[in-house]
Scaffold this motif. Structure first.
Motif, short mmCIF file in Angstrom:
data_model
loop_
_atom_site.label_atom_id
_atom_site.label_comp_id
_atom_site.label_asym_id
_atom_site.label_seq_id
_atom_site.Cartn_x
_atom_site.Cartn_y
_atom_site.Cartn_z
N LEU A 96 1.01 -1.18 -0.06
CA LEU A 96 -0.04 0.03 -0.11
C LEU A 96 0.93 1.27 -0.08
O LEU A 96 0.62 2.35 -0.53
CB LEU A 96 -0.93 0.13 1.19
CG LEU A 96 -2.21 -0.92 1.16
CD1 LEU A 96 -2.76 -1.04 2.67
CD2 LEU A 96 -3.31 -0.60 -0.01
N ARG A 97 1.97 1.37 0.94
CA ARG A 97 2.75 2.25 0.65
C ARG A 97 3.45 2.59 -0.47
O ARG A 97 3.39 3.70 -1.08
CB ARG A 97 3.91 2.21 2.00
CG ARG A 97 3.43 2.20 3.34
CD ARG A 97 4.36 1.87 4.39
NE ARG A 97 3.98 2.13 5.74
CZ ARG A 97 4.60 1.51 6.82
NH1 ARG A 97 5.46 1.13 6.75
NH2 ARG A 97 4.06 2.07 8.07
N ARG A 98 3.94 1.40 -1.19
CA ARG A 98 4.48 1.73 -2.31
C ARG A 98 3.76 1.89 -3.42
O ARG A 98 4.40 2.72 -4.62
CB ARG A 98 5.32 0.26 -2.59
CG ARG A 98 6.32 0.16 -3.59
CD ARG A 98 7.06 -0.99 -3.84
NE ARG A 98 6.09 -1.98 -4.44
CZ ARG A 98 5.85 -3.13 -3.71
NH1 ARG A 98 6.35 -3.35 -2.44
NH2 ARG A 98 4.99 -3.85 -4.55
N THR A 99 2.70 1.79 -3.59
CA THR A 99 1.79 2.16 -4.62
C THR A 99 0.68 3.04 -4.16
O THR A 99 -0.38 3.10 -5.03
CB THR A 99 1.12 0.76 -5.13
OG1 THR A 99 0.35 0.09 -4.13
CG2 THR A 99 2.09 -0.37 -5.39
N SER A 100 0.82 3.78 -3.34
CA SER A 100 -0.40 4.63 -2.87
C SER A 100 -0.65 5.85 -3.89
O SER A 100 -1.84 6.24 -4.04
CB SER A 100 -0.29 5.02 -1.51
OG SER A 100 1.12 6.01 -1.40
#
Length: 463
Positions: A290-294
């Motif tokens: 989630l952090r990488r693709t937010s």
């Protein structure tokens, strides 16, 4: 079945109300008097009346090996099963009788739904089935779900084990096939137990909101694709059932983190144990993805999902685990301490892409989240004007405490079109979907044709 009967009787001009002594479910809603099971809210809609907590006086919400107990709309404690059945069941039964009598003074007919099976011989403290029907002098109908298999064994075993108060007969539900195949079994039951078969209701596909929290959505292809993260303590799955009614939208449960990258919108649902589910998301690798693709997809957190998207959650009351690091996708912090918030709301959205839009829904949550910017400005609380702030947003990440927000077509359409624009697709105008009331009416018509309604009414009136 209770939903259908309430609709049928209401359509006949009978002043009818639903009632369920005790419901175990993580699908809850807000009604007059506080929190209650969502299933009884739907049943009240079928009856054409406002929902009341007296229609579901006891709501049990599983909570990590214990049970969060709501009585007449208010949280009264969290108990293990032994303490609940041995020490609290009797006092709660008195409250259930009190609620039943309140309804009885206002309605001509009350349709009572049991809980689980009436043949739970291992539960001596069961207050939700035949014991209650005997206390109030109710007529009884045994409903057998034939889709699960073993219907005749279940019916015969129940009739052997249970001393009913005044059994009218049996309804077989969710049958697929030729009813003539059931006749030998029906003949056996009628001959052995002198119990009438009241009818066979065919299986009817519908989108009436489910009672159980962990409903299984069937994956559907479409664009945008909405992925609902399935956490161990997921609550209020009803937030997403509306998506099934819109054509062209894809949706699926996300059960492994790799599926996130196949979705255009990620929904983080509510939770009965926020910090436990937060640890699950971290340990399973969801938060890293989630952090990488937010920046690549929209993320919507509802209630506990909102809390998990923040910097941290300080769990004082739910589990006492203290401060747990969040996903860090919203600039908010949450303290799980203090009174539970239970209210119906109308709110004005502050998120730039939807600014000024009015949405309705309800809040059920522990704790308080602080931080800016706010997602929406609550302008009405339980029908009274107010001015409160809730939720947060950051770029493509949205968090709100408002359950039922996807039921607001304007919000859902705006969110979907933000995604479609990024995908180079034309804007989508969501057509009005079949309402829950329409779905109930459609099912009720099938039930009415399938059962011996005259016999049931005659038995009920012959008291």
């Amino acid at each position: 079945m209770v939903t259908a009967l309430c609709k049928i009787f209401s359509g006949m001009g009978i002043k009818v109300a639903p009632f369920k002594v005790q419901n175990m479910s993580l699908n809850a809603g807000v009604a007059n008097g506080g929190e209650m099971a969502y299933a009884q809210i739907v049943q009240s809609l079928a009856a054409g009346i406002e929902p009341s907590v007296h229609m579901n006086p006891i709501l049990l919400k599983p909570e990590g090996g214990k049970t969060h107990v709501i009585v007449q709309g208010k949280h009264v404690g969290t108990y293990d099963s032994e303490r609940y059945f041995n020490a609290k069941g009797e006092s709660f039964l008195e409250k259930a009788l009190e609620s039943f009598n309140i309804l009885k003074r206002s309605y001509d007919l009350i349709v009572i739904e049991g809980a689980g099976s009436p043949a739970e011989i291992n539960l001596s403290g069961d207050i939700a089935n035949t014991r209650f029907s005997k206390l109030v002098g109710a007529k009884e109908i045994l409903v057998v779900d034939i889709e699960r298999g073993g219907a005749f064994a279940s019916a015969v075993g129940t009739l052997d084990l249970v001393s009913f108060n005044d059994l009218i007969g049996i309804i077989v539900n969710k049958f697929r096939g030729d009813e003539k195949l059931l006749k030998p079994g029906f003949d056996y039951i009628e001959r052995r137990f002198s119990t009438k078969i009241l009818g066979t209701v065919p299986f009817v596909a519908n989108s009436i909101p489910e009672e159980d929290s962990l409903r299984t959505f069937q994956r559907r292809e479409g664009k945008p694709m909405v992925g609902i993260v399935k956490t161990p303590n997921m609550a209020n799955a009803t937030d997403f059932e509306i998506l099934e009614r819109y054509q062209g939208i894809g949706f699926q449960y996300i059960t492994v983190p790799e599926l996130i990258e196949k979705c255009d919108i990620i929904a983080i649902p509510g939770s009965k144990l926020t910090t436990v589910d937060l640890d699950y998301l971290r340990n399973e690798g969801y938060i890293d993805i989630l952090r990488r693709t937010s920046s690549e997809r929209f993320i919507v957190g509802i209630c506990g999902g909102l809390q998990m998207l923040g910097k941290w959650v300080d769990d004082v009351d739910e589990t006492g685990r203290g401060k747990i690091e969040g996903a860090g996708l919203l600039d908010i912090t949450t303290l799980l301490k203090g009174r539970k918030v239970v209210r119906q709301v109308r709110s004005r959205i502050l998120y730039p892409h939807m600014r000024g839009m009015i949405v309705g829904g309800y809040e059920i949550h522990n704790g308080k989240s602080v931080g800016r910017p706010h997602f929406s400005n609550i302008i009405s609380e339980d029908g009274k004007d107010t001015n409160l702030m809730e939720g947060s947003y950051k770029s493509k990440v949205i968090g709100t405490y408002i359950h039922g927000i996807f039921d607001n077509t304007s919000f859902t359409q705006a969110l979907l079109n933000l995604v479609r624009k990024e995908l180079g697709m034309e804007p989508l105008k969501l057509l009005s979907v079949a309402s829950t009331n329409y779905e109930i009416q459609r099912f009720a018509e099938v039930v009415k044709k399938s059962i011996d309604l005259d016999y049931i009414l005659s038995a009920v009136n012959n008291r």
